[in-house]
Design a protein around this motif. Structure first.
Motif, PDB file in Angstrom:
ATOM      1  N   ILE A   1      -5.049   5.282  -2.122  1.00  0.00           N
ATOM      2  CA  ILE A   1      -5.522   4.214  -1.237  1.00  0.00           C
ATOM      3  C   ILE A   1      -5.511   4.745   0.193  1.00  0.00           C
ATOM      4  O   ILE A   1      -4.483   5.248   0.672  1.00  0.00           O
TER       5      ILE A   1
ATOM      6  N   TYR B   1     -10.686   3.791  -2.281  1.00  0.00           N
ATOM      7  CA  TYR B   1     -10.039   4.523  -3.378  1.00  0.00           C
ATOM      8  C   TYR B   1     -10.375   6.008  -3.274  1.00  0.00           C
ATOM      9  O   TYR B   1     -11.547   6.402  -3.280  1.00  0.00           O
TER      10      TYR B   1
ATOM     11  N   VAL C   1       0.838  -1.202   0.000  1.00  0.00           N
ATOM     12  CA  VAL C   1       0.000   0.000   0.000  1.00  0.00           C
ATOM     13  C   VAL C   1       0.870   1.247   0.000  1.00  0.00           C
ATOM     14  O   VAL C   1       0.580   2.229  -0.702  1.00  0.00           O
TER      15      VAL C   1
END
Length: 338
Positions: free
Chosen positions: A147, A192, A124
């Protein structure tokens, strides 16, 4: 015979005028020698500036394209780096998850799950890379983090799997969360943070542009996060007490990562195609700028040999003028009558 003479004052002004003209010529020639450019461009182009103006306009446009290609190259290289880091992690942990899922040992399951949980954070972080104050995978919304975070994903999944008591139920619930369309309350709505619109294409050459449509909403990235989330949920205690179920979830995670690895490779290939196109445009632009620069120099450049010869002649004239001035300043009436 009549003689035409001038007075001392007029003679002084005449010498000063000659000296000023020679000094101006000296400065002009010195500037041309050091800069390599003619001082009188109007004479160099015979009063017709159209060709020179066209060359300068083209060089200015190519400089703008050079900036655009440099920016685009930095962006694509950074995206490639983020995808490469993600692919390496996926390739590294997938076999371990599969092994733990097949073996079913509690110790092996716990070890592989906790390792995947740490790698989840790393993936991430890589996908949230920010370059030049712009997020790479947020589409047109480059100021928004693509993210929300690995923990945010797990927090969002916690209520989704709360009622699931089987491994297949957990796998299906997580898949439904990541596959949900916009407005379905899944990944695209809660995790998102980028834009649905891709980043505007870069104009990299006259009549040519390169676009990058890859975002963190891309299926390849969603599938990767989905597979990692499964293992991370096991590390956080999902299906506690169900050794077989936990092992099965890890197995599905490993299988998902293997499939996502292929999708990530395909995404890297798309970015690589854009990189090659940008590099080719930059090479063409550089070649054209070099050609135009040579042509411009041919028009405005001062011939070094001619300039040096003229400069030496002016220096000689100045020295001669100074010598004449010095001799006249020493002239007396006795010398004049002698």
């Amino acid at each position: 015979m009549n003689y035409v003479t001038i007075g001392d004052m007029a003679q002084s002004f005449q010498f000063r005028s000659h000296n000023s003209q020679l000094q101006r010529s000296l400065q002009t020639l010195t500037a041309e020698m050091t800069s390599g450019t003619r001082a009188d461009l109007a004479a160099a182009v015979s009063g017709d500036f159209r060709a020179l103006a066209g060359i300068d306009r083209s060089l200015g446009a190519l400089q703008a394209f050079r900036t655009a290609t440099s920016e685009a190259a930095l962006l694509t290289a950074s995206i490639q780096g983020a995808l490469d880091a993600t692919t390496r992690i996926v390739t590294d942990i997938a076999p371990g998850l599969l092994s733990a899922g097949i073996n079913g040992s509690s110790t092996l399951v716990d070890t592989a799950a906790h390792d995947a949980r740490q790698k989840f954070d790393a993936v991430v972080a890589a996908l949230n890379t920010r370059i030049a104050d712009r997020y790479l995978l947020s589409g047109a919304a480059t100021d928004a983090k693509p993210i929300a975070g690995s923990q945010a994903i797990l927090d969002a999944l916690a209520p989704v799997i709360a009622g699931q008591v089987t491994a297949q139920g957990v796998v299906d619930a997580v898949a439904a969360f990541f596959d949900a369309p916009a407005g379905g309350g899944g990944y695209l709505d809660t995790i998102y943070g980028g834009s649905a619109a891709p980043l505007a294409a870069f104009r990299i050459a006259p009549g040519d542009q390169a676009g990058l449509e890859l975002t963190a909403a891309d299926p390849a990235i969603r599938d990767t996060l989905e597979a990692l989330s499964l293992a991370a949920l096991v590390a956080d205690g999902a299906l506690a007490g169900d050794r077989t179920g936990r092992a099965l979830v890890l197995r599905r995670s490993g299988e998902g990562l293997l499939a996502a690895g292929d999708a990530l490779t395909a995404a890297q290939a798309r970015v690589g195609t854009a990189e090659a196109r940008i590099e080719a445009a930059a090479t063409r632009n550089a070649a054209e700028a070099s050609m135009l620069g040579i042509e411009r120099s041919r028009i405005v450049a001062a011939d070094p040999f001619e300039t040096a010869t003229a400069l030496e002649a002016v220096q000689t004239q100045i020295e001669t003028l100074y010598n004449i001035t010095a001799r006249l300043s020493r002239l007396s009436l006795a010398d004049f009558l002698r």
